[in-house]
Motif scaffolding. Structure first.
Motif, PDB file in Angstrom:
ATOM      1  N   MET A  41       0.834  -1.199   0.000  1.00 30.47           N
ATOM      2  CA  MET A  41       0.000   0.000   0.000  1.00 30.47           C
ATOM      3  C   MET A  41       0.871   1.252   0.000  1.00 30.47           C
ATOM      4  N   CYS A  42       1.911   1.244   0.813  1.00 28.86           N
ATOM      5  CA  CYS A  42       2.810   2.400   0.893  1.00 28.86           C
ATOM      6  C   CYS A  42       3.518   2.636  -0.436  1.00 28.86           C
ATOM      7  N   LEU A  43       4.035   1.574  -1.029  1.00 25.74           N
ATOM      8  CA  LEU A  43       4.820   1.718  -2.251  1.00 25.74           C
ATOM      9  C   LEU A  43       3.957   2.068  -3.445  1.00 25.74           C
ATOM     10  N   THR A  44       2.745   1.510  -3.497  1.00 26.09           N
ATOM     11  CA  THR A  44       1.849   1.827  -4.608  1.00 26.09           C
ATOM     12  C   THR A  44       1.487   3.302  -4.590  1.00 26.09           C
ATOM     13  N   ALA A  45       1.355   3.866  -3.400  1.00 21.45           N
ATOM     14  CA  ALA A  45       1.012   5.279  -3.278  1.00 21.45           C
ATOM     15  C   ALA A  45       2.111   6.165  -3.859  1.00 21.45           C
ATOM     16  N   LEU A  46       3.349   5.656  -3.856  1.00 25.53           N
ATOM     17  CA  LEU A  46       4.476   6.444  -4.337  1.00 25.53           C
ATOM     18  C   LEU A  46       4.963   5.987  -5.698  1.00 25.53           C
TER      19      LEU A  46
ATOM     20  N   ARG B  82      14.159   4.364   5.211  1.00 26.80           N
ATOM     21  CA  ARG B  82      14.667   5.681   4.826  1.00 26.80           C
ATOM     22  C   ARG B  82      14.295   6.005   3.391  1.00 26.80           C
ATOM     23  N   ARG B  83      14.423   5.025   2.501  1.00 30.44           N
ATOM     24  CA  ARG B  83      14.062   5.246   1.103  1.00 30.44           C
ATOM     25  C   ARG B  83      12.581   5.562   0.963  1.00 30.44           C
ATOM     26  N   LEU B  84      11.775   4.826   1.713  1.00 29.12           N
ATOM     27  CA  LEU B  84      10.334   4.989   1.587  1.00 29.12           C
ATOM     28  C   LEU B  84       9.865   6.328   2.137  1.00 29.12           C
ATOM     29  N   ILE B  85      10.337   6.693   3.320  1.00 26.81           N
ATOM     30  CA  ILE B  85       9.921   7.948   3.947  1.00 26.81           C
ATOM     31  C   ILE B  85      10.338   9.147   3.105  1.00 26.81           C
ATOM     32  N   HIS B  86      11.498   9.033   2.440  1.00 24.93           N
ATOM     33  CA  HIS B  86      12.024  10.158   1.658  1.00 24.93           C
ATOM     34  C   HIS B  86      11.940   9.910   0.159  1.00 24.93           C
ATOM     35  N   ALA B  87      11.039   9.031  -0.251  1.00 21.45           N
ATOM     36  CA  ALA B  87      10.985   8.633  -1.667  1.00 21.45           C
ATOM     37  C   ALA B  87      10.722   9.792  -2.610  1.00 21.45           C
ATOM     38  N   GLU B  88       9.955  10.766  -2.174  1.00 18.61           N
ATOM     39  CA  GLU B  88       9.570  11.832  -3.086  1.00 18.61           C
ATOM     40  C   GLU B  88      10.713  12.793  -3.377  1.00 18.61           C
ATOM     41  N   ASP B  89      11.718  12.817  -2.486  1.00 20.55           N
ATOM     42  CA  ASP B  89      12.823  13.753  -2.747  1.00 20.55           C
ATOM     43  C   ASP B  89      14.183  13.117  -2.548  1.00 20.55           C
ATOM     44  N   ASP B  90      14.194  11.789  -2.449  1.00 19.85           N
ATOM     45  CA  ASP B  90      15.484  11.126  -2.210  1.00 19.85           C
ATOM     46  C   ASP B  90      15.531   9.835  -3.006  1.00 19.85           C
ATOM     47  N   ASP B  91      15.844   8.731  -2.339  1.00 24.01           N
ATOM     48  CA  ASP B  91      15.951   7.448  -3.008  1.00 24.01           C
ATOM     49  C   ASP B  91      14.591   6.770  -3.078  1.00 24.01           C
ATOM     50  N   PRO B  92      14.469   5.654  -3.835  1.00 30.40           N
ATOM     51  CA  PRO B  92      13.190   4.983  -4.001  1.00 30.40           C
ATOM     52  C   PRO B  92      12.781   4.155  -2.808  1.00 30.40           C
ATOM     53  N   GLY B  93      11.522   3.705  -2.847  1.00 30.55           N
ATOM     54  CA  GLY B  93      10.965   2.962  -1.734  1.00 30.55           C
ATOM     55  C   GLY B  93      10.898   1.479  -1.931  1.00 30.55           C
ATOM     56  N   TYR B  94      11.976   0.855  -2.362  1.00 30.07           N
ATOM     57  CA  TYR B  94      11.955  -0.600  -2.416  1.00 30.07           C
ATOM     58  C   TYR B  94      11.972  -1.155  -1.018  1.00 30.07           C
ATOM     59  N   ILE B  95      11.576  -2.412  -0.871  1.00 32.97           N
ATOM     60  CA  ILE B  95      11.354  -2.960   0.468  1.00 32.97           C
ATOM     61  C   ILE B  95      12.566  -3.686   1.014  1.00 32.97           C
TER      62      ILE B  95
END
Length: 227
Positions: free
Chosen positions: A167-172, A214-227
């Motif tokens: 759910m988190c990753l799909t949102a981003l 860290r990637r997930l929380i900052h995905a919009e301006d940093d690294d990607p949100g892989y798990i």
């Protein structure tokens, strides 16, 4: 019924189980959006079933924490904020760390082969430049990790956590890039497991979860949100 009584084996999945699985997938893929209210009337029509199995399926998802019940209002898809996301990764670290430690202690060759194959699938997806395939391979690795522990309880807990992670990753979706170190993190976990080093295994799982968060929380301006 006596102690020697036996039940007939059931090979067909129950209607409630089928509905629960489809609802779980819809929540994971955000076809059912966070905060959406579920209508029994509409869903029973769409599934072509009576309300009995539908209610049973929805109650399963309430117990899993994917739906929330509001008195006099009904059932709603959960919504995740940053605190929830951090909590998900704490829980995942505990579950996946325990699973990895079990595999490291057992050192079963078949489990190691499955984990290496999962890492190879990630490498191939990365080389092909296919973010969707890489994400799927990433999820598959974590599923294999828990399944190979042989713990049904860890697997049950992990199922819900992975839906929430999806759910988190799909949102981003669309904000990701491909981190070059992603596959290496997973290979390092398997290296520690293969060496039978439980302490190092737990450390690497924890480090991976911290980095993934860290990637997930900052995905919009940093690294990607892989798990």
């Amino acid at each position: 019924m006596t102690a020697t009584s036996s039940f007939e084996p059931v090979h067909r999945e129950s209607t409630a189980s089928v509905i629960a699985r489809q609802l779980r997938t819809a929540i994971m893929e955000r076809t059912l959006q966070p905060g959406a209210q579920l209508s029994e009337t509409a869903l029973s029509t769409q599934f072509g079933v009576s309300r009995g199995p539908l209610r049973e399926a929805m109650q399963r998802l309430v117990q899993e924490g994917l739906l929330r019940s509001e008195p006099n209002r009904g059932l709603f898809v959960i919504e995740l904020d940053e605190a929830d996301i951090r909590d998900i990764y704490v829980a995942r670290g505990a579950v996946e760390g325990a699973a990895a430690a079990m595999i490291a202690r057992a050192r079963v060759p078949a489990a190691l082969r499955e984990l290496r194959a999962a890492c190879d699938a990630m490498t191939k997806s990365l080389e092909l430049g296919d973010p969707a395939a890489l994400s799927d391979a990433d999820f598959h690795f974590h599923d294999v990790l828990v399944q190979c522990s042989g713990s049904r309880r860890l697997a049950r807990m992990h199922q819900t956590l992975i839906v929430e992670t999806r759910m988190c990753l799909t949102a981003l979706e669309g904000t990701y890039q491909q981190p070059l170190e992603l596959v290496e993190e997973h290979n390092q976990i398997v290296d520690a497991i293969e060496a039978g080093d439980v302490k190092l295994t737990l450390k690497r799982v924890e480090q991976h979860m911290d980095e993934a968060l860290r990637r997930l929380i900052h995905a919009e301006d940093d690294d990607p949100g892989y798990i």
